[in-house]
Design a protein around this motif. Structure first.
Motif, PDB file in Angstrom:
ATOM      1  N   LYS A 170      -0.356  -1.699  11.817  1.00 46.12           N
ATOM      2  CA  LYS A 170       0.593  -2.691  12.309  1.00 46.12           C
ATOM      3  C   LYS A 170       1.821  -2.000  12.895  1.00 46.12           C
ATOM      4  O   LYS A 170       2.197  -0.905  12.473  1.00 46.12           O
ATOM      5  N   PRO A 171       2.445  -2.613  13.876  1.00 48.40           N
ATOM      6  CA  PRO A 171       3.670  -2.022  14.446  1.00 48.40           C
ATOM      7  C   PRO A 171       4.757  -1.871  13.381  1.00 48.40           C
ATOM      8  O   PRO A 171       4.828  -2.644  12.422  1.00 48.40           O
ATOM      9  N   VAL A 172       5.570  -0.854  13.556  1.00 47.38           N
ATOM     10  CA  VAL A 172       6.665  -0.560  12.629  1.00 47.38           C
ATOM     11  C   VAL A 172       7.989  -0.918  13.309  1.00 47.38           C
ATOM     12  O   VAL A 172       8.200  -0.601  14.488  1.00 47.38           O
ATOM     13  N   ILE A 173       8.868  -1.584  12.556  1.00 44.47           N
ATOM     14  CA  ILE A 173      10.182  -1.935  13.085  1.00 44.47           C
ATOM     15  C   ILE A 173      11.163  -0.824  12.727  1.00 44.47           C
ATOM     16  O   ILE A 173      11.385  -0.521  11.543  1.00 44.47           O
ATOM     17  N   TRP A 174      11.713  -0.166  13.724  1.00 44.17           N
ATOM     18  CA  TRP A 174      12.649   0.934  13.527  1.00 44.17           C
ATOM     19  C   TRP A 174      13.951   0.621  14.233  1.00 44.17           C
ATOM     20  O   TRP A 174      14.011   0.521  15.464  1.00 44.17           O
ATOM     21  N   VAL A 189     -12.547   2.478  12.458  1.00 42.04           N
ATOM     22  CA  VAL A 189     -11.343   2.534  13.276  1.00 42.04           C
ATOM     23  C   VAL A 189     -10.261   1.723  12.584  1.00 42.04           C
ATOM     24  O   VAL A 189     -10.524   0.685  11.985  1.00 42.04           O
ATOM     25  N   GLU A 190      -9.050   2.212  12.645  1.00 39.81           N
ATOM     26  CA  GLU A 190      -7.917   1.571  11.977  1.00 39.81           C
ATOM     27  C   GLU A 190      -6.801   1.363  12.991  1.00 39.81           C
ATOM     28  O   GLU A 190      -6.401   2.298  13.693  1.00 39.81           O
ATOM     29  N   SER A 191      -6.340   0.130  13.071  1.00 38.83           N
ATOM     30  CA  SER A 191      -5.242  -0.209  13.985  1.00 38.83           C
ATOM     31  C   SER A 191      -4.022  -0.590  13.155  1.00 38.83           C
ATOM     32  O   SER A 191      -3.882  -1.754  12.742  1.00 38.83           O
ATOM     33  N   VAL A 213       7.980  -0.636  17.075  1.00 39.51           N
ATOM     34  CA  VAL A 213       7.319   0.567  17.583  1.00 39.51           C
ATOM     35  C   VAL A 213       5.820   0.452  17.314  1.00 39.51           C
ATOM     36  O   VAL A 213       5.387   0.427  16.162  1.00 39.51           O
ATOM     37  N   PRO A 214       4.986   0.351  18.340  1.00 41.63           N
ATOM     38  CA  PRO A 214       3.541   0.263  18.113  1.00 41.63           C
ATOM     39  C   PRO A 214       2.994   1.580  17.563  1.00 41.63           C
ATOM     40  O   PRO A 214       3.484   2.669  17.904  1.00 41.63           O
ATOM     41  N   GLN A 215       1.997   1.475  16.703  1.00 40.25           N
ATOM     42  CA  GLN A 215       1.386   2.641  16.092  1.00 40.25           C
ATOM     43  C   GLN A 215       0.025   2.940  16.747  1.00 40.25           C
ATOM     44  O   GLN A 215      -0.701   2.015  17.123  1.00 40.25           O
TER      45      GLN A 215
END
Length: 210
Positions: free
Chosen positions: A96-100, A92-94, A105-107
């Motif tokens: 990192k959130p992306v800043i837009w 499983v891969e979580s 923005v959570p992934q």
């Protein structure tokens, strides 16, 4: 003295038989790996087509939500692809959130499972919330199949045990060969022990220096 000589002679005869049968088994498997190794080593001279991999992608529809459990997802993907082999790797891969534009923005969580067979590999990926699973399929040609067989990639437990039996036969052949050469004489046993001990120390120090 007579009893000891007879016992030593009987032991050497049994040892010679064991050495012969193991040599036959090792020769049979060695022939298989020798042929594949020869073809791989001289593929350019023999004009064997270079290893080629055909890649394609498709999707598997999901009827119900998938839980974020990599093992359960691996079993689901195995059934969806109609495979007998369990997944080689599942995780499983979580991300990192992306800043837009200044907003975080959570992934979504991603589930992945890999399957490796002698001639084909599958990489499955599921993004939580989607209604499908993405599948990447990679097929190899004849040379690629030979390379996978030679390396044992995608082979089942039986093939691994077969390779282990070859390794065990080679080790036992070396030991029985040394004992047959010494003829169980103390002087030759001492010489063989010194030679093997020196070789073992040389390998040990070589590994330590790496």
């Amino acid at each position: 003295m007579t009893v000891r000589t007879v016992d030593k002679g009987a032991f050497l005869r049994r040892l010679r038989k064991l050495h012969g049968w193991l040599g036959l088994w090792g020769a049979a498997l060695g022939l298989l790996f020798g042929i594949t190794g020869f073809l791989l080593n001289h593929r350019q001279v023999m004009k064997i087509p270079a290893m080629q991999m055909h890649e394609s992608q498709f999707q598997l529809a999901i009827q119900q939500p998938v839980l974020p459990d990599p093992q359960a997802f691996g079993r689901w993907a195995q059934q969806g692809l109609h495979l007998r082999h369990a997944p080689y790797k599942a995780g499983v891969e979580s991300p990192k959130p992306v800043i837009w534009q200044g907003v975080t923005v959570p992934q979504p969580v991603r589930l992945k499972a890999e399957f490796h067979l002698p001639q084909v590999s599958y990489t499955t990926e599921y993004v939580m919330g989607n209604s499908f699973v993405s599948v990447r399929q990679q097929e190899v040609n004849t040379l690629g199949l030979l390379m996978r067989l030679h390396k044992g990639v995608g082979m089942n437990t039986g093939w691994v045990l077969l390779i282990d039996s070859l390794a065990g036969a080679m080790v036992t052949l070396s030991i029985t060969g040394i004992l047959l050469w010494t003829r169980m004489r103390r002087s030759r046993l001492t010489l063989a022990g010194l030679g093997l001990g020196s070789m073992g120390l040389a390998v040990f120090f070589a590994l330590q220096s790496m």
